[in-house]
Write a protein that holds these residues in place. Sequence first.
Motif, PDB file in Angstrom:
ATOM      1  N   HIS A 192     -10.024 -10.204  15.306  1.00 50.41           N
ATOM      2  CA  HIS A 192      -8.763 -10.344  14.579  1.00 50.41           C
ATOM      3  C   HIS A 192      -8.926  -9.770  13.173  1.00 50.41           C
ATOM      4  N   THR A 193      -7.867  -9.189  12.650  1.00 49.00           N
ATOM      5  CA  THR A 193      -7.845  -8.691  11.280  1.00 49.00           C
ATOM      6  C   THR A 193      -6.663  -9.300  10.551  1.00 49.00           C
ATOM      7  N   ASP A 194      -6.613  -9.073   9.242  1.00 47.46           N
ATOM      8  CA  ASP A 194      -5.435  -9.493   8.488  1.00 47.46           C
ATOM      9  C   ASP A 194      -4.379  -8.397   8.567  1.00 47.46           C
ATOM     10  N   ALA A 195      -3.315  -8.550   7.785  1.00 45.23           N
ATOM     11  CA  ALA A 195      -2.194  -7.617   7.873  1.00 45.23           C
ATOM     12  C   ALA A 195      -2.384  -6.362   7.031  1.00 45.23           C
ATOM     13  N   THR A 196      -3.509  -6.225   6.348  1.00 46.65           N
ATOM     14  CA  THR A 196      -3.746  -5.026   5.547  1.00 46.65           C
ATOM     15  C   THR A 196      -3.908  -3.824   6.467  1.00 46.65           C
ATOM     16  N   GLN A 197      -3.107  -2.774   6.239  1.00 45.93           N
ATOM     17  CA  GLN A 197      -3.122  -1.595   7.090  1.00 45.93           C
ATOM     18  C   GLN A 197      -3.913  -0.464   6.437  1.00 45.93           C
ATOM     19  N   TYR A 198      -4.398   0.430   7.279  1.00 48.90           N
ATOM     20  CA  TYR A 198      -5.068   1.618   6.779  1.00 48.90           C
ATOM     21  C   TYR A 198      -4.026   2.596   6.235  1.00 48.90           C
ATOM     22  N   ALA A 199      -4.485   3.492   5.406  1.00 45.77           N
ATOM     23  CA  ALA A 199      -3.551   4.421   4.774  1.00 45.77           C
ATOM     24  C   ALA A 199      -2.903   5.344   5.799  1.00 45.77           C
ATOM     25  N   GLY A 201      -2.556   4.653   9.025  1.00 45.95           N
ATOM     26  CA  GLY A 201      -1.865   3.890  10.055  1.00 45.95           C
ATOM     27  C   GLY A 201      -2.383   4.171  11.453  1.00 45.95           C
ATOM     28  N   ASP A 202      -1.486   4.072  12.445  1.00 48.75           N
ATOM     29  CA  ASP A 202      -1.869   4.229  13.844  1.00 48.75           C
ATOM     30  C   ASP A 202      -2.222   5.660  14.218  1.00 48.75           C
ATOM     31  N   LYS A 203      -1.956   6.628  13.343  1.00 46.14           N
ATOM     32  CA  LYS A 203      -2.272   8.013  13.681  1.00 46.14           C
ATOM     33  C   LYS A 203      -3.775   8.260  13.695  1.00 46.14           C
ATOM     34  N   SER A 204      -4.525   7.374  13.056  1.00 45.03           N
ATOM     35  CA  SER A 204      -5.972   7.531  13.030  1.00 45.03           C
ATOM     36  C   SER A 204      -6.602   6.190  13.348  1.00 45.03           C
ATOM     37  N   TYR A 205      -7.671   5.838  12.670  1.00 49.52           N
ATOM     38  CA  TYR A 205      -8.367   4.570  12.905  1.00 49.52           C
ATOM     39  C   TYR A 205      -7.556   3.449  12.276  1.00 49.52           C
ATOM     40  N   SER A 206      -7.128   2.467  13.105  1.00 49.03           N
ATOM     41  CA  SER A 206      -6.246   1.396  12.633  1.00 49.03           C
ATOM     42  C   SER A 206      -6.899   0.047  12.880  1.00 49.03           C
ATOM     43  N   ASN A 207      -6.142  -1.013  12.605  1.00 50.06           N
ATOM     44  CA  ASN A 207      -6.652  -2.372  12.821  1.00 50.06           C
ATOM     45  C   ASN A 207      -6.939  -2.653  14.293  1.00 50.06           C
ATOM     46  N   TRP A 208      -6.267  -1.939  15.185  1.00 54.64           N
ATOM     47  CA  TRP A 208      -6.533  -2.146  16.610  1.00 54.64           C
ATOM     48  C   TRP A 208      -7.943  -1.679  16.972  1.00 54.64           C
ATOM     49  N   GLU A 209      -8.298  -0.500  16.511  1.00 53.90           N
ATOM     50  CA  GLU A 209      -9.657  -0.025  16.769  1.00 53.90           C
ATOM     51  C   GLU A 209     -10.688  -0.861  16.030  1.00 53.90           C
ATOM     52  N   LEU A 210     -10.387  -1.262  14.805  1.00 52.43           N
ATOM     53  CA  LEU A 210     -11.339  -2.043  14.023  1.00 52.43           C
ATOM     54  C   LEU A 210     -11.601  -3.400  14.667  1.00 52.43           C
ATOM     55  N   SER A 211     -10.562  -4.098  15.097  1.00 51.11           N
ATOM     56  CA  SER A 211     -10.750  -5.412  15.722  1.00 51.11           C
ATOM     57  C   SER A 211     -11.515  -5.297  17.036  1.00 51.11           C
ATOM     58  N   SER A 212     -11.255  -4.237  17.793  1.00 46.62           N
ATOM     59  CA  SER A 212     -11.998  -4.040  19.047  1.00 46.62           C
ATOM     60  C   SER A 212     -13.464  -3.752  18.779  1.00 46.62           C
ATOM     61  N   LYS A 231     -22.424 -12.731  31.109  1.00 47.86           N
ATOM     62  CA  LYS A 231     -21.602 -13.879  30.731  1.00 47.86           C
ATOM     63  C   LYS A 231     -20.272 -13.464  30.131  1.00 47.86           C
ATOM     64  N   VAL A 232     -20.203 -12.226  29.650  1.00 45.12           N
ATOM     65  CA  VAL A 232     -18.991 -11.749  28.983  1.00 45.12           C
ATOM     66  C   VAL A 232     -18.009 -11.267  30.034  1.00 45.12           C
ATOM     67  N   LEU A 233     -16.809 -11.823  30.031  1.00 42.58           N
ATOM     68  CA  LEU A 233     -15.773 -11.452  30.995  1.00 42.58           C
ATOM     69  C   LEU A 233     -14.752 -10.497  30.386  1.00 42.58           C
ATOM     70  N   ARG A 234     -14.536 -10.605  29.077  1.00 48.06           N
ATOM     71  CA  ARG A 234     -13.512  -9.760  28.454  1.00 48.06           C
ATOM     72  C   ARG A 234     -13.811  -9.621  26.962  1.00 48.06           C
ATOM     73  N   VAL A 235     -13.668  -8.407  26.454  1.00 51.27           N
ATOM     74  CA  VAL A 235     -13.781  -8.118  25.019  1.00 51.27           C
ATOM     75  C   VAL A 235     -12.515  -7.383  24.613  1.00 51.27           C
ATOM     76  N   MET A 236     -11.837  -7.869  23.603  1.00 51.19           N
ATOM     77  CA  MET A 236     -10.557  -7.265  23.225  1.00 51.19           C
ATOM     78  C   MET A 236     -10.343  -7.378  21.723  1.00 51.19           C
ATOM     79  N   GLY A 237      -9.543  -6.479  21.215  1.00 56.47           N
ATOM     80  CA  GLY A 237      -9.118  -6.513  19.823  1.00 56.47           C
ATOM     81  C   GLY A 237      -7.626  -6.701  19.740  1.00 56.47           C
ATOM     82  N   VAL A 238      -7.185  -7.627  18.926  1.00 50.44           N
ATOM     83  CA  VAL A 238      -5.753  -7.943  18.830  1.00 50.44           C
ATOM     84  C   VAL A 238      -5.187  -7.622  17.454  1.00 50.44           C
ATOM     85  N   ALA A 239      -6.013  -6.979  16.592  1.00 45.24           N
ATOM     86  CA  ALA A 239      -5.567  -6.566  15.256  1.00 45.24           C
ATOM     87  C   ALA A 239      -5.010  -7.762  14.483  1.00 45.24           C
TER      88      ALA A 239
END
Length: 308
Positions: A192-199, A201-212, A231-239
Amino acid sequence: MSEAERRIIIIKRPIRAAGHHGGAWKIAFADFMTAMFAFFLVMWLLSSSSPKQLAGIAEHFKMPLKVALAGGPAASNNTSVIPGGGADPSRPAGDASAPEGDTSSDADGKRLEDLKERLDAMIEASPVLKQFRPQLLIDITPEGLRIQIVDSNNRPMFDRSSAVVVSYMRTILSEIGPVLNAQPNKITLSGHTDATQYAQGDKSYSNWELSSDRANASRRELVGGGMEEGKVLRVMGVASSMHLNREDPYAATNRRISIVVLNQQTQAQIEGNNPAPAKAGSKPPATQPGGAAKPAPKLPIEPAGAKI
């Protein structure tokens, strides 16, 4: 006045004893003793019932006619001598049968409760983990036991805007890994990340990639600390889609890693949503608009001596 007139007439009436009152008191006393026996029997049954059964009984007495009002054939066609739609009072409706895995479900919940107590005791006993206690949140959710490692302004878990794990975050995960490995339940990890966005945005590396990437980096540290990779069943990023502090989307506590030790029901549901792959080469036949299978196309016959 004559002597006959002066004679006193005395009437003697025999004293009769009161009639026998019969055995009515015995019947009343027997009814009282029967009621007391039934009362103590009910108390004994309640004391030996599980919390889940008590909740079902309480729900039944909140609305005893729930099954009759809702309708359904089970309320009238049941073969049991006890009316009401079934012999199990914990069922919400007469047509629903009680699950067979109640015993295993209770044991699974007890195991997760014991794991929570073990983790709390380990944190309090370890001088290394005790200093990170404000950043470790452990609770029971409908999915299982959730362990959240939250960020703070003075002690971030990762380098700023990256998935590089800092030293004390690595220490926490290496201590938790062997404890999780001792459990039969599988886990999921989410970043999980906070609401601070990259400059950019989604066109490049964003909070979705960072959280994952942060969730996957945490998985590697758990495995390096002694936890089996299976033991790991799922790894996910939710930004920043799920804030811990909803009043402040930019709060440091919103930056966190969530580890969930799944209960059996959630684990079975996740694994059941993954269907078995189809056999190689087995494709459904193409159909025409009318529903009939299309004939296989004829391959052209190569003339003799042609090269492929």
